[in-house]
Structure formats: structure tokens, C-alpha cells
Motif scaffolding. Structure first.
Motif: not given
Length: 150
Positions: A29-31, A13-24, A54-60
Motif C-alpha cells: 500500500g506504499m507509493m 533497507i539495502v536490497v538486491e532487486s529494487l524492482d522486487n522490493a518496490i513491487s512488494f 547507489v540506486e535508491i527508491a523512496m517509498m511513502v
């Protein structure tokens, strides 16, 4: 000899704010499994964008089986925005998550700015379901299995 599918590794998923998406997704309940910047000739050849950064974050998920890769493109610039598309638009619709208590999860997510798309409904004696539009306009589904004793 047959070639078989092994697994689905992640949804991107491409997002504008990585921090906001990580918080959501953390509230869901994802890590956060990892966060890094991807760049270089090889990455642009994979996506067809040539030069990209591209800055990426992997949520599991808690069980470790499902992942969402959140991407924030630094370059090139974003071409289009599908975040406000209705649920009957062509293309990506939503990711569905199983939860223990749908009412509690809806309350938690809406207190962080998410919006219930329709309402929480019951499907037969099997599930309670809803769609939520969260950070970045990301659409997710929530499903609570009912009628079974834990």
C-alpha cells in the motif's frame, strides 16, 4: 537552549532487486515517491564507503508521514547478508505497519511470494498481529487494531 528531535524521516533497507522490493511495498500500500542514482564524493563521505554508486527508491505511506528508502548498491560490492537472520538476531528487526484487514493483506502479500513467519495472533482485545517475510527476505510486521468502531 535544548535541541529537540523533529521527526524520523525514513528507514533504509539495502536490497538486491529494487524492482522486487518496490513491487512488494507497493502491494503493501506504499507509493513510490521517487527513484534515482546517488553517487559522488559527498555520498561516500556520509556513509564511510568512500566511492559509492547507489540506486535508491523512496517509498511513502498513504498518509505521507513514513518512508522507507530502498537502496541497491552498484558499487562497492555487498559485504554481508542478513536477510535470513531469525527475529531474535541483533540489529534491525522489522518495520510495523497498521492495516485495516490483516487477513486480506496476508493473502495479498503471500500471493506475491511473501511468507508468514509464524501465525496471525490476537493480543488481548487490542490487536491482531503477524510477521511477514517479503521480497528480499525483508521482515515486516502487520497490525490490525480491533475492538474499536471506525
Amino acid at each position: 537552549m535544548s535541541n529537540k528531535l523533529l521527526r524520523m524521516d525514513n528507514i533504509g533497507i539495502v536490497v538486491e532487486s529494487l524492482d522486487n522490493a518496490i513491487s512488494f511495498f507497493t502491494e503493501l500500500g506504499m507509493m513510490l515517491e521517487g527513484r534515482t542514482t546517488i553517487e559522488g564524493d559527498w555520498s561516500g563521505r556520509v556513509t564511510g564507503l568512500n566511492s559509492q554508486r547507489v540506486e535508491i527508491a523512496m517509498m511513502v505511506t498513504p498518509d505521507g508521514h513514513s518512508r522507507i528508502e530502498l537502496s541497491r548498491f552498484l558499487t562497492p560490492a555487498i559485504e554481508s547478508d542478513h536477510r535470513n537472520a531469525p527475529v531474535n538476531a541483533l540489529g534491525y528487526l522489522r518495520a510495523m505497519f497498521a492495516v485495516e484487514d490483516i487477513d486480506e493483506m496476508v493473502t495479498r502479500l503471500t500471493s506475491h511470494g511473501a511468507q508468514l513467519v509464524g501465525e496471525v495472533v490476537q493480543y488481548q482485545d487490542s490487536y491482531r498481529l503477524c510477521y511477514i517475510r517479503g521480497a528480499e527476505g525483508i521482515l515486516i510486521g502487520l497490525a490490525q487494531e480491533i475492538g474499536k468502531q471506525s
